[in-house]
Design a protein around this motif. Structure first.
Motif, mmCIF file in Angstrom:
data_model
loop_
_atom_site.group_PDB
_atom_site.id
_atom_site.type_symbol
_atom_site.label_atom_id
_atom_site.label_comp_id
_atom_site.label_asym_id
_atom_site.label_seq_id
_atom_site.Cartn_x
_atom_site.Cartn_y
_atom_site.Cartn_z
ATOM 1 N N GLU A 448 62.560 107.907 49.363
ATOM 2 C CA GLU A 448 63.262 108.452 50.513
ATOM 3 C C GLU A 448 62.273 108.621 51.664
ATOM 4 O O GLU A 448 61.515 109.589 51.716
ATOM 5 C CB GLU A 448 63.899 109.813 50.188
ATOM 6 N N TYR A 450 61.640 109.838 54.788
ATOM 7 C CA TYR A 450 62.287 110.776 55.705
ATOM 8 C C TYR A 450 61.623 110.699 57.077
ATOM 9 O O TYR A 450 60.401 110.786 57.207
ATOM 10 C CB TYR A 450 62.184 112.208 55.179
ATOM 11 N N ARG A 499 67.327 111.767 61.213
ATOM 12 C CA ARG A 499 66.937 111.174 59.931
ATOM 13 C C ARG A 499 66.693 109.667 60.039
ATOM 14 O O ARG A 499 66.849 108.932 59.080
ATOM 15 C CB ARG A 499 67.994 111.460 58.856
#
Length: 606
Positions: A448, A450, A499
């Motif tokens: 992920e 970010y 994001r």
């Protein structure tokens, strides 16, 4: 107190029912927190208290002055044509009114400053403490509940400070000074008021006992609504992908209905309390007037005194309803403060060392010595684990899901501490290493990637906040991200939006590689970091990894075995143990688990 136990305690605060001991502990914890917030404001609080006392006394003096004017000043004016007592009374009445109003305005301003200071301190404490807590806390405490602590719970406390405490302080002082003035004017009428306090106390106590449970229920149901809303919004892709809208509609509707029902019970409670309060007040006023009327007729009481006593009896019950409204806000804020204090009571499961060891220039050698680890006292994930990683070596960790690969990476990054044994970097136990040196020496890139609000350059510079634009561009070129960045509307100054909504998953991953490259760690951990890349991007990153991994220790966790090819050494893990250890070529040429995985991967490409 361990993090596991306190996390259970925080979770427990979402319940509606508590034992007496639990309730006492929660109240005590909240009082300690509130005292710590008010301690730096002692001087302001003393000044504010003096002002409100003088202001309330000035407001209460009115009926006494009226009584004196009727019983003394007016007879002097009528009988002796003496205007002085009347003028004095009128002037005093005006002065007390003005003083009371001015001081009350000053009190409102001073108390607003106090409340804002408290709320600012509490909001800052909550944010900084939550940020300091270990990964274990954030993996068990949902983001929706954290947001609820920072929004609805703090709003409840703000409302209490903004209006509720004003009502409490002014109301209590007004009732106390009114009772004192009434008794001073006419003690027998004070006895009537004293008798009225008995049903008032019984009613108030009844209200307190029932409202405590009801208001806590409203906080619990409100938190559930917020949690469900936040989780739905943040997981909208999954919601729409799996057509969860109808289920969400039903679940959310149920939570909203619970919240409505909880508030409905509160309204029903007030529907009983308010009329009963008015009835007690009216009955007391009637009793005072009737009792005083007979005494006026009998000559033992002046008519002015009766008027003043009647005014005081009427005014005594006016703040009572405001106090009930305060209790509404108090119960809501008290439940909110209990939850916030529960978060602030949490201790990091990975505490900073008391006497940290400095390691300015790490080489990257890693050693696991008899390490055992389990999440929250559950089944052991890593049993008796030993491993030596020389500095500069690139290791690939492969194995089935749940084999312990990511756990190993989290332990090296010190997101968790081992249950037993030690993990050392260049001979220094990670638990003794200075946090700044640890974060500078070890960087972890996860699947992920970010991105925070801000520009592309800001997100890359997260790995080195003082990086120049040349360093940022050089890092981007090294991992193959420069070309797509320059194709963005404003290049490196493009705002990535929430994001990273302006860039694809693969591009976000490339930016995270650039962020790691510019940080220049001694140890780099890639946890499924290439999983979101397409084949062309992965090939580009494979080339960049040669530069990224040079002269540093690296651990690569990957299911794509193409990434493993650049490793010096492969560890195959099963059930928290290393079952194969060797170079990629040696393991591929064998007949073990890695050779089977490699063959299956090669067949999948055909």
């Amino acid at each position: 107190m361990s993090t596991a136990s306190t996390t259970q305690g925080v979770r427990g605060e979402e319940r509606e029912n508590f034992t007496r001991e639990e309730s006492r502990r929660l109240r005590e914890r909240s009082r300690i927190l509130l005292a710590s917030l008010l301690a730096p404001l002692r001087v302001r609080l003393v000044i504010t208290a003096i002002i409100v006392v003088v202001s309330t006394a000035a407001q209460v003096a009115g009926p006494t002055l009226i009584a004196y004017g009727i019983d003394n000043a007016l007879p002097a004016l009528v009988k002796r044509n003496d205007w002085l007592p009347t003028i004095v009374i009128v002037v005093l009445y005006l002065v007390t009114g003005i003083v009371g109003a001015v001081l009350m305005a000053q009190y409102t301003v001073l108390f607003a400053r106090v409340s804002q200071s408290v709320l600012f301190d509490l909001r800052k404490r909550l944010f900084l403490h939550t940020q300091r807590l270990s990964l274990e806390f954030h993996e068990s405490y949902t983001s929706g509940r954290i947001i609820s602590r920072q929004t609805s719970d703090l709003d409840s406390i703000r409302e209490l400070f903004d209006s509720g405490i004003n009502q409490l302080v002014q109301g209590l002082l007004y009732m106390i000074f009114t009772a004192i003035a009434l008794v001073s004017l006419d003690a027998p009428s004070g006895l009537v008021l004293g008798v009225a306090l008995i049903p008032l106390f019984v009613l108030t106590r009844w209200f307190q006992v029932r409202s405590a449970k009801l208001f806590r229920a409203t906080r619990v149901t409100s938190a559930r609504v917020i949690v469900h809303f936040v989780e739905t919004m943040t997981g909208m892709r999954a919601v729409q992908a799996f057509r969860k809208e109808k289920r969400n509609e039903k679940e959310y509707g149920g939570y909203v209905e619970d919240y409505r029902a909880a508030n409905s019970k509160v309204f029903q409670l007030f529907g009983t309390f308010d009329p009963a309060l008015v009835m007690i007040g009216n009955a007391t006023l009637a009793a005072v007037v009737l009792f005083g009327g007979f005494r006026v007729v009998g000559g033992s009481m002046e008519i002015g005194a009766l008027l003043a006593v009647a005014l005081y009896a009427k005014r005594f019950f006016d703040p009572a309803e405001e106090l009930a409204v305060f209790y509404n806000g108090y119960q809501s804020a008290s439940a909110a403060l209990e939850k916030i204090s529960g978060v602030l009571e949490e201790e990091p499961s990975v505490p900073d060392p008391v006497r940290p060891t400095d390691l300015w220039h790490a080489r990257g050698s890693i050693d696991f010595d008899d390490v055992e680890f389990a999440y929250n006292s559950d089944a052991v994930v890593l049993p008796e684990f030993d491993l030596h990683v020389p500095s500069g070596q690139t290791i690939a960790l492969v194995g089935s899901t749940g084999a312990g690969k990511s756990t190993l990476a989290k332990l090296i990054a010190r997101f968790y501490d081992p249950t037993r044994g030690s993990i050392r970097l260049d001979g220094v136990d990670l638990r003794d290493l200075h946090p700044k040196d640890l974060r500078r020496a070890i960087v972890m890139v996860t699947q992920e990637a970010y991105l925070f609000s801000g520009t592309v350059a800001d997100n890359i510079a997260l790995g080195k906040p003082d990086a120049t634009r040349d360093e940022i561009e050089r890092a981007s070129r090294a991992v193959g991200a420069h070309e797509f960045i320059m194709a963005l509307p404003d290049g490196y100054d493009t705002d990535v939006n929430k994001r990273g909504g302006r860039v694809s998953a693969g591009q976000r991953q490339l930016l995270s590689f650039a962020r790691a490259f510019i940080a220049d760690p001694a140890v780099l951990i890639l946890d499924e970091a290439t999983a979101s890349l397409d084949i062309p991007s992965e090939r580009l990153v494979q080339e960049a990894l040669q530069t990224l991994l040079a002269d540093r220790t690296a651990l690569i966790i990957a299911h794509r075995l193409s990434t493993v090819a650049i490793a010096d050494r492969v560890l195959v893990m099963e059930y928290g143990r290393v079952v194969e250890d060797g170079s990629p070529d040696d393991l591929i040429s064998g007949t073990g688990r890695f050779a089977q995985l490699h063959a299956a991967w090669r067949d999948s490409l055909v």
